[in-house]
Design a protein around this motif. Structure first.
Motif, PDB file in Angstrom:
ATOM      1  N   ARG A 277      -3.032  14.919 -16.584  1.00 32.72           N
ATOM      2  CA  ARG A 277      -3.402  13.632 -16.000  1.00 32.72           C
ATOM      3  C   ARG A 277      -2.416  12.537 -16.398  1.00 32.72           C
ATOM      4  O   ARG A 277      -1.776  12.612 -17.438  1.00 32.72           O
ATOM      5  CB  ARG A 277      -4.811  13.244 -16.448  1.00 32.72           C
ATOM      6  CG  ARG A 277      -5.902  14.092 -15.802  1.00 32.72           C
ATOM      7  CD  ARG A 277      -7.248  13.810 -16.432  1.00 32.72           C
ATOM      8  NE  ARG A 277      -7.293  14.310 -17.802  1.00 32.72           N
ATOM      9  CZ  ARG A 277      -8.151  13.898 -18.723  1.00 32.72           C
ATOM     10  NH1 ARG A 277      -9.027  12.945 -18.432  1.00 32.72           N
ATOM     11  NH2 ARG A 277      -8.149  14.420 -19.930  1.00 32.72           N
TER      12      ARG A 277
ATOM     13  N   LEU B 196      -2.745   6.374 -17.093  1.00 32.35           N
ATOM     14  CA  LEU B 196      -3.816   5.458 -16.698  1.00 32.35           C
ATOM     15  C   LEU B 196      -5.174   6.140 -16.771  1.00 32.35           C
ATOM     16  O   LEU B 196      -6.167   5.538 -17.213  1.00 32.35           O
ATOM     17  CB  LEU B 196      -3.552   4.934 -15.281  1.00 32.35           C
ATOM     18  CG  LEU B 196      -4.546   3.906 -14.736  1.00 32.35           C
ATOM     19  CD1 LEU B 196      -4.578   2.652 -15.614  1.00 32.35           C
ATOM     20  CD2 LEU B 196      -4.199   3.543 -13.289  1.00 32.35           C
ATOM     21  N   LEU B 197      -5.247   7.401 -16.368  1.00 31.30           N
ATOM     22  CA  LEU B 197      -6.511   8.129 -16.435  1.00 31.30           C
ATOM     23  C   LEU B 197      -6.892   8.460 -17.873  1.00 31.30           C
ATOM     24  O   LEU B 197      -8.079   8.460 -18.223  1.00 31.30           O
ATOM     25  CB  LEU B 197      -6.422   9.401 -15.596  1.00 31.30           C
ATOM     26  CG  LEU B 197      -6.164   9.203 -14.095  1.00 31.30           C
ATOM     27  CD1 LEU B 197      -6.184  10.540 -13.374  1.00 31.30           C
ATOM     28  CD2 LEU B 197      -7.187   8.257 -13.489  1.00 31.30           C
TER      29      LEU B 197
ATOM     30  N   GLU C 166      -8.309   5.312 -19.258  1.00 33.34           N
ATOM     31  CA  GLU C 166      -9.662   5.093 -18.721  1.00 33.34           C
ATOM     32  C   GLU C 166     -10.675   5.964 -19.468  1.00 33.34           C
ATOM     33  O   GLU C 166     -11.740   5.479 -19.864  1.00 33.34           O
ATOM     34  CB  GLU C 166      -9.678   5.418 -17.229  1.00 33.34           C
ATOM     35  CG  GLU C 166     -11.037   5.222 -16.582  1.00 33.34           C
ATOM     36  CD  GLU C 166     -11.038   5.623 -15.112  1.00 33.34           C
ATOM     37  OE1 GLU C 166     -12.007   5.262 -14.408  1.00 33.34           O
ATOM     38  OE2 GLU C 166     -10.081   6.296 -14.663  1.00 33.34           O
ATOM     39  N   GLU C 167     -10.335   7.231 -19.656  1.00 32.04           N
ATOM     40  CA  GLU C 167     -11.262   8.108 -20.359  1.00 32.04           C
ATOM     41  C   GLU C 167     -11.468   7.665 -21.802  1.00 32.04           C
ATOM     42  O   GLU C 167     -12.602   7.652 -22.311  1.00 32.04           O
ATOM     43  CB  GLU C 167     -10.758   9.548 -20.327  1.00 32.04           C
ATOM     44  CG  GLU C 167     -11.700  10.521 -21.025  1.00 32.04           C
ATOM     45  CD  GLU C 167     -11.233  11.954 -20.928  1.00 32.04           C
ATOM     46  OE1 GLU C 167     -12.021  12.786 -20.438  1.00 32.04           O
ATOM     47  OE2 GLU C 167     -10.094  12.255 -21.348  1.00 32.04           O
TER      48      GLU C 167
ATOM     49  N   GLN D 202     -13.744   4.632 -21.823  1.00 30.48           N
ATOM     50  CA  GLN D 202     -15.134   5.004 -21.564  1.00 30.48           C
ATOM     51  C   GLN D 202     -15.750   5.654 -22.799  1.00 30.48           C
ATOM     52  O   GLN D 202     -16.917   5.391 -23.136  1.00 30.48           O
ATOM     53  CB  GLN D 202     -15.199   5.936 -20.359  1.00 30.48           C
ATOM     54  CG  GLN D 202     -14.866   5.240 -19.044  1.00 30.48           C
ATOM     55  CD  GLN D 202     -14.671   6.210 -17.894  1.00 30.48           C
ATOM     56  OE1 GLN D 202     -14.403   7.400 -18.091  1.00 30.48           O
ATOM     57  NE2 GLN D 202     -14.760   5.701 -16.666  1.00 30.48           N
TER      58      GLN D 202
ATOM     59  N   LEU E 247      -4.517  -2.870 -13.883  1.00 25.14           N
ATOM     60  CA  LEU E 247      -4.925  -1.612 -13.251  1.00 25.14           C
ATOM     61  C   LEU E 247      -6.102  -0.988 -13.994  1.00 25.14           C
ATOM     62  O   LEU E 247      -7.066  -0.502 -13.371  1.00 25.14           O
ATOM     63  CB  LEU E 247      -3.742  -0.643 -13.225  1.00 25.14           C
ATOM     64  CG  LEU E 247      -2.581  -1.012 -12.298  1.00 25.14           C
ATOM     65  CD1 LEU E 247      -1.365  -0.138 -12.596  1.00 25.14           C
ATOM     66  CD2 LEU E 247      -3.004  -0.854 -10.833  1.00 25.14           C
ATOM     67  N   LEU E 248      -6.033  -0.999 -15.315  1.00 25.77           N
ATOM     68  CA  LEU E 248      -7.107  -0.409 -16.112  1.00 25.77           C
ATOM     69  C   LEU E 248      -8.398  -1.221 -15.978  1.00 25.77           C
ATOM     70  O   LEU E 248      -9.490  -0.648 -15.842  1.00 25.77           O
ATOM     71  CB  LEU E 248      -6.679  -0.330 -17.576  1.00 25.77           C
ATOM     72  CG  LEU E 248      -7.700   0.265 -18.545  1.00 25.77           C
ATOM     73  CD1 LEU E 248      -8.034   1.713 -18.158  1.00 25.77           C
ATOM     74  CD2 LEU E 248      -7.179   0.214 -19.974  1.00 25.77           C
TER      75      LEU E 248
ATOM     76  N   GLU F 212      -9.503  -2.915 -13.532  1.00 27.29           N
ATOM     77  CA  GLU F 212     -10.158  -2.625 -12.258  1.00 27.29           C
ATOM     78  C   GLU F 212     -10.904  -1.298 -12.309  1.00 27.29           C
ATOM     79  O   GLU F 212     -12.029  -1.189 -11.810  1.00 27.29           O
ATOM     80  CB  GLU F 212      -9.120  -2.611 -11.139  1.00 27.29           C
ATOM     81  CG  GLU F 212      -8.567  -3.989 -10.813  1.00 27.29           C
ATOM     82  CD  GLU F 212      -7.492  -3.944  -9.755  1.00 27.29           C
ATOM     83  OE1 GLU F 212      -7.177  -2.833  -9.251  1.00 27.29           O
ATOM     84  OE2 GLU F 212      -6.935  -5.013  -9.425  1.00 27.29           O
ATOM     85  N   ARG F 213     -10.307  -0.295 -12.921  1.00 30.55           N
ATOM     86  CA  ARG F 213     -10.949   1.009 -12.998  1.00 30.55           C
ATOM     87  C   ARG F 213     -12.188   0.979 -13.879  1.00 30.55           C
ATOM     88  O   ARG F 213     -13.109   1.782 -13.705  1.00 30.55           O
ATOM     89  CB  ARG F 213      -9.961   2.062 -13.493  1.00 30.55           C
ATOM     90  CG  ARG F 213      -8.751   2.264 -12.586  1.00 30.55           C
ATOM     91  CD  ARG F 213      -7.904   3.432 -13.051  1.00 30.55           C
ATOM     92  NE  ARG F 213      -8.596   4.690 -12.830  1.00 30.55           N
ATOM     93  CZ  ARG F 213      -8.520   5.425 -11.735  1.00 30.55           C
ATOM     94  NH1 ARG F 213      -7.778   5.009 -10.709  1.00 30.55           N
ATOM     95  NH2 ARG F 213      -9.177   6.551 -11.623  1.00 30.55           N
ATOM     96  N   LEU F 214     -12.218   0.067 -14.841  1.00 28.85           N
ATOM     97  CA  LEU F 214     -13.332   0.016 -15.800  1.00 28.85           C
ATOM     98  C   LEU F 214     -14.434  -0.946 -15.378  1.00 28.85           C
ATOM     99  O   LEU F 214     -15.458  -1.043 -16.058  1.00 28.85           O
ATOM    100  CB  LEU F 214     -12.801  -0.387 -17.179  1.00 28.85           C
ATOM    101  CG  LEU F 214     -11.850   0.602 -17.839  1.00 28.85           C
ATOM    102  CD1 LEU F 214     -11.311   0.020 -19.141  1.00 28.85           C
ATOM    103  CD2 LEU F 214     -12.546   1.945 -18.104  1.00 28.85           C
TER     104      LEU F 214
ATOM    105  N   THR G  62       0.221   6.640 -10.357  1.00 22.67           N
ATOM    106  CA  THR G  62      -0.004   5.302  -9.813  1.00 22.67           C
ATOM    107  C   THR G  62       1.272   4.473  -9.909  1.00 22.67           C
ATOM    108  O   THR G  62       1.866   4.363 -10.984  1.00 22.67           O
ATOM    109  CB  THR G  62      -1.135   4.606 -10.589  1.00 22.67           C
ATOM    110  OG1 THR G  62      -2.308   5.425 -10.522  1.00 22.67           O
ATOM    111  CG2 THR G  62      -1.424   3.223 -10.021  1.00 22.67           C
TER     112      THR G  62
END
Length: 504
Positions: free
Chosen positions: A29, A32-33, A36-37, A40, A75-76, A78-80, A140
């Protein structure tokens, strides 16, 4: 009379980590992913989940080296689910995660922010696998930034240092290592044993860390013996003692004001308390340093940090001193007053050569590991040290399992930096000739294991400092690894625009 305002305490409420090691490395991955993980997981660790992430008002991302996203923080965010959060995208530097904790704790204590996230990741393992396969990296695309990057963005090396091979960490850290050995009067054989034993202790800690890249717990013999697999890189470090960037790892921490943490339902048994922080920069360029066996800025900053909270270094149970190469934690420990025979490990994470070296974000992993220890032993303290460039930029922090009676403390400040900046240092002679003496040196090896070139920093007879390359003479370079070279005399001459040192 108006009521006295309540002191706001910054608290670290959650930490998360991730490691991505698919059977097919090209399938890993993107950073950015991974960020994100990790974010979280940090929110879940705090017990706040998506509700906590939605309350984040500041997102800070240490620069991703393998794929610069530009506005990675935006970017992060927005994903969160916190797209309106303030964004901090940073300059390069391994000091960044702890420097961000220091800065964000200041902001929280001042009431300017309430909930902040620090998250970073690297995926060099996958990026390089894709490159070897001749495939485009399908990640991305970068987003333009609308604000300057946070942190000191000056280039890490001067043009003179670059021309003479004294600009890459694989060269500069060995320069410090050899000078440190000589200053202690340690012989080469004893020094090799010391390095191998230190590396083995760190590798054993990494082996117990589920997020470590290397969990094979190599022995001192394996780590210290030069073999085709463990070829010499920059004397005295074989490959297994160099930071390994070829990893896919991410980590994140959530900081909050104590009242915000309560309002969001974060239980106090999740809280760990940043007690104090300090940042300091040594003389910026390598050639301007006072010497190569001390860090006067770190020594003074460490003393100020401990004094600000009324602790001695003996009271600190857990340490994570930045460890891109073995010299970094051992020299920092000496500056903090930690004896060489102290039983405390210098890392809770495992160190960049053994845990893995995820770019600028390693220390975020260290902070998460420290949080776990302080939750388990509330009366304990931990100290984190983070370092950028060539032992240049430093950030330190003290954490406790209980609140500090003094509240958050910011040590050092302009007076500390002014003291460091005023330290005298030798004049650098750009075009050097004449008799000279070695202060620091290293021999660099090629992929075939053979010595290829060397770099020397030294002093001329008049006291000026020079940097020089060594002749590309394999026999000479091999011989220089068999005996101590610090203090060795020789001649400096000019050849093809370079200073060249000829040992006597």
């Amino acid at each position: 009379m108006p009521a006295e305002s309540r002191r706001v305490l910054p608290v670290l409420v959650g930490g998360g980590q991730t490691i991505d090691r698919p059977e097919d490395p090209t399938a890993g991955r993107e950073p950015l992913l991974l960020m994100e993980e990790a974010a979280q997981r940090a929110a879940e660790d705090a017990g706040g989940g998506a509700r906590l992430l939605a309350a984040v008002d500041t997102v800070a991302v240490p620069t991703v080296v393998c794929h610069d996203y530009g506005d990675a923080a935006g970017l992060l965010a927005e994903r969160l689910g916190c797209p309106g959060a303030r964004r901090l995208n940073t300059t390069l530097g391994g000091n960044t995660p702890q420097a961000l904790v220091n800065h964000l704790a200041d902001e929280i204590a001042a009431g300017r922010i309430a909930v902040a996230l620090i998250a970073g990741a690297e995926a060099w393992h996958t990026a390089r696998a894709l490159g070897r396969a001749g495939r485009r990296i399908p990640w991305t695309p970068p987003r333009p930034e609308d604000a300057p990057r946070w942190g000191d963005g000056r280039p890490g090396s001067s043009e003179l240092e670059i021309r003479h091979g004294a600009a890459q960490p694989i060269t500069t850290y060995p320069l410090f290592e050899n000078a440190f050995r000589a200053a202690r009067g340690l012989g080469l054989a004893a020094h090799r044993r010391e390095l191998a034993d230190f590396a083995a202790r760190s590798a054993a800690l990494a082996a117990r860390n589920p997020y470590a890249w290397f969990r094979d717990s190599k022995s001192a013999g394996e780590l210290g013996t030069v073999t085709p697999e463990n070829r010499m890189i920059g004397f005295p470090y074989p490959k297994f003692m160099n930071a390994i960037l070829d990893v896919n790892q991410g980590a994140a921490v959530v900081l909050a004001a104590d009242d915000a943490a309560r309002r969001l339902g974060v239980a106090e048994d999740r809280w760990v308390y940043p007690w104090a922080g300090v940042d300091v920069i040594e003389h910026w360029y390598l050639l301007d340093r006072v010497d190569y066996h001390s860090l006067p800025g770190v020594r003074r900053a460490g003393a100020a940090l401990l004094e600000s909270v009324g602790l001695t270094i003996e009271r600190v149970a857990h340490l994570d001193l930045y460890s891109c190469f073995p010299i970094a934690p051992r020299l920092t420990a000496a500056m903090l007053g930690i004896p060489f025979d102290d039983p405390r490990p210098l890392t809770v994470t495992g160190g960049l050569p053994w845990f893995g070296g995820p770019g600028n974000n390693y220390t975020t992993h260290a902070i998460v590991a420290l949080v776990e220890r302080l939750r388990a032993a509330r009366d304990a303290f931990g100290l984190v040290h983070a370092n950028g460039w060539h032992l240049t930029k430093h950030a330190l922090g003290i954490y406790g399992g209980t609140p500090s009676p003094r509240g958050w403390q910011r040590a050092g400040g302009p007076a500390l930096q002014a003291w460091v900046d005023a330290l005298p240092h030798p004049e650098v002679v750009v075009e050097a000739t004449g008799r000279g003496t070695v202060e620091a040196y290293t021999i660099m090896h090629g992929r075939d294991g053979a010595p290829q070139q060397g770099t020397v920093i030294g002093r001329l007879a008049g006291g000026g400092r020079f940097v020089a390359v060594l002749p590309r003479d394999a026999a000479l370079l091999e011989a220089m690894e068999q005996e101590e070279q610090v203090g060795r005399a020789g001649m400096v001459r000019r050849e093809q625009g370079l200073n060249v040192f000829l040992p006597a």
